[in-house]
Design an enzyme around this catalytic site. Structure first.
Site, PDB file in Angstrom:
ATOM      1  N   CYS A 168      -7.445  -5.438   7.315  1.00 23.33           N
ATOM      2  CA  CYS A 168      -8.041  -5.187   6.172  1.00 23.33           C
ATOM      3  C   CYS A 168      -9.928  -5.356   6.175  1.00 23.33           C
ATOM      4  O   CYS A 168      -9.823  -6.241   7.075  1.00 23.33           O
ATOM      5  CB  CYS A 168      -7.477  -6.076   4.963  1.00 23.33           C
ATOM      6  SG  CYS A 168      -8.482  -5.642   3.399  1.00 23.33           S
ATOM      7  N   GLU A 199      -3.593  -0.313  -0.298  1.00 23.25           N
ATOM      8  CA  GLU A 199      -4.752  -0.181  -1.116  1.00 23.25           C
ATOM      9  C   GLU A 199      -4.452  -0.471  -2.643  1.00 23.25           C
ATOM     10  O   GLU A 199      -5.273  -0.987  -3.407  1.00 23.25           O
ATOM     11  CB  GLU A 199      -5.360   1.316  -1.177  1.00 23.25           C
ATOM     12  CG  GLU A 199      -5.818   1.623   0.291  1.00 23.25           C
ATOM     13  CD  GLU A 199      -6.986   0.632   0.540  1.00 23.25           C
ATOM     14  OE1 GLU A 199      -6.880   0.232   2.037  1.00 23.25           O
ATOM     15  OE2 GLU A 199      -7.632  -0.166  -0.039  1.00 23.25           O
TER      16      GLU A 199
END
Length: 221
Positions: free
Chosen positions: A118, A161
């Site tokens: 991430c 997401e």
């Protein structure tokens, strides 16, 4: 001459926007919504990510953007017969799929474990178990209501997401807990080598796969 706006910075773990539930977008085509989308796409381009959610640029609203190199989402479907992989990837870098108020309406019983990272936790990787396929709904920037089936890599990135919009990070879903976190410099110790029948890990930024155990997905790397 109009100067290009710089991308907004990516916020990192510890920023409050990453741990709160993002607000629904009410004015779907309003100026503020367009501003956030523009910033989100600029940041995604600048960091070469596989996907990015608005909270990662400090905007706690329900908007995400994803790359779609595997022709799973509507923006790529019409291009697939006409463009090679490299051309398609370049085009999709310019035009990511933007989803406003996205939801998952169904998920497969089959699950996969794969490595995720991430941009808000730079350098860290971990194994995450997720449904292999999901049905998604969202509003496109032009106001069109969209429903689609995401499979494999596309499903994983969309789920990653969407988690951001609910204040959830991939480290909350680690198969082996925080003890399973691996720094990118040590990731090669965790992945099978070619001699073992696995894939060679390739550096990448954002929530994307370095390795998949499914040999049929070799073309996706």
């Amino acid at each position: 001459m109009r100067l290009a706006l710089p991308p907004p910075p990516i916020v990192h773990v510890g920023h409050p926007a990453l741990r709160q539930r993002a607000a629904p977008v009410l004015d779907l085509r309003g100026r503020e919504t367009r501003r956030v989308i523009g910033q989100l796409v600029r940041a995604l381009d600048a960091h070469d990510g596989s996907g990015l959610a608005a909270p990662q640029i400090g905007e706690p609203v329900r908007i995400l953007a994803v790359r779609d190199l595997f022709n799973r989402l509507p923006s790529a479907d019409a291009l697939a017969p006409h463009l090679g992989d490299v051309q398609r990837a370049r085009l999709l870098r310019i035009s990511p799929v933007v989803a406003i108020n996205p939801t998952i309406t169904a998920a497969s019983d089959d699950h996969d474990e794969d490595w995720e990272a991430c941009l808000s936790l730079p350098g860290l990787w971990g194994l995450v178990r997720r449904p292999r396929a999901v049905s998604v709904r969202f509003t496109a920037p032009d106001g069109a209501e969209t429903a689609h089936e995401c499979v494999g890599w596309a499903a994983r990135v969309f789920q990653h997401e969407l988690d951001h919009l609910d204040g959830v990070l991939f480290i909350d879903r680690l198969v082996h807990g925080v003890a399973g976190l691996v720094h990118e410099s040590e990731l090669h110790h965790q992945l099978p080598s070619e001699e073992d029948g696995g894939a060679v890990a390739r550096p990448a930024a954002g929530p994307c796969l370095l390795y998949t155990s499914d040999a049929a997905d070799d073309s996706l790397r």
